[in-house]
Design an enzyme around this catalytic site. Sequence first.
Site, short mmCIF file in Angstrom:
data_model
loop_
_atom_site.label_atom_id
_atom_site.label_comp_id
_atom_site.label_asym_id
_atom_site.label_seq_id
_atom_site.Cartn_x
_atom_site.Cartn_y
_atom_site.Cartn_z
N LYS A 260 0.48 -1.36 0.20
CA LYS A 260 0.17 0.06 -0.28
C LYS A 260 0.99 1.31 -0.40
O LYS A 260 2.11 1.02 0.35
CB LYS A 260 -0.98 0.24 1.11
N TYR B 50 14.41 31.08 6.86
CA TYR B 50 13.38 31.51 7.55
C TYR B 50 13.79 31.54 8.32
O TYR B 50 13.71 30.24 9.47
CB TYR B 50 12.07 30.27 6.97
#
Length: 393
Positions: free
Chosen positions: A44, A281
């Site tokens: 999956k 940042y």
Amino acid sequence: MNETVAPAGAELRARAEIDLAALRANVRALRERASGAALMAVVKADAYGHGAAACARAAVEAGATWLGTATPEEALALRAPGAGVPDHVRVMCWLWTPGGPWREAIEADVDVSVSGMWALEEVTRAARLAGRPARVHLETDTGLGRAGCQPGGDWAELVAGALRAEAEGLLRITGLWSHFACADEPGHPSVAAQLSRFREMIAYAEGQGLDPEVRHIANSPATLTLPESHFDLVRPGIALYGVSPSPAIGTPADLGLRPVMTLTASLALVKQVPGGHGVGYGLHYVTPGATTLGLVPLGYADGIPRHASSAGPVLVEGKWRTVAGRVAMDQFTVDLGGDLPGAGAEVVLFGPGDRGEPTAEDWAQAAGTIGYEIVTRIGSRVPRVHVNEGSGT
């Protein structure tokens, strides 16, 4: 070494190398642990980020006889002609919602999971339209509290409804199954309680006349540590990819597993900066002195966890370095301590650890998460390069 060609130029920025020989070895190691039970390779979420079709083929080459998916779309993709999955290999999916592609799944010979009456009604209606019986696994909730039918009256109603539909030729009850909540926590009392409840619910269903092909509850940690849970089929997921289900169970090496994914990038820029220079940042990192900075062209849009800001480890020219400041959307910076590797030098974010590089578990600890999330979240901008294709290794 066979290699799947990556998009032109993409290998200059980053790549996730997927070692299919390691995956096949992991499947064989897990089969040895499986107490004679069959093995379902859970692929999956694009094989936990490793590439579903290629990993499915490799798992089958190593002896997996079932493939497991969450969504019907994942299962149908494995049944598509280009996937290369042999027809005799069973494919199962379990995450259904009302209105799902039940008929398409039945026609593609996909085993489907049913854990409530609404789903039983939809699958039997689809079987009538398809003109062939559905292959159905009835799911029991033994204590996880997610999907699965509750014990008692709900389970009795579901079993009775499934038996009626089987008698009408609308379905074949091919499996009874459940899922552990805490198998990755050795000795947790819920494990024994769930096993006991699962046996009771199986006994009730079989007492009513059900004769399933397989009974299954064992995930990766249970496959590795709980032989009493193996029944007819085990369902390893993360262990296939060489990532430990939990540090409490052991490292991949302790478990006889090898990590399959190695994530690398090329330095986009190396530059000298003075002390006191802010980085990233928010300027949460300031250089303590004159140094060199390296720009790694991967960020949270590629699956690098922002929570690993100022903590995520990488290997550059044989030395561990740490993310300096915040991980941005497309890039992050490392302080190279005055070293001057050239632009284009390899940065290893994680791999098996053979060269002293970090592992997925190191990143998980840096980000406060689990190894599953580290490998699964690597985004589509990073090409998967599958090596050692073919069953010879």
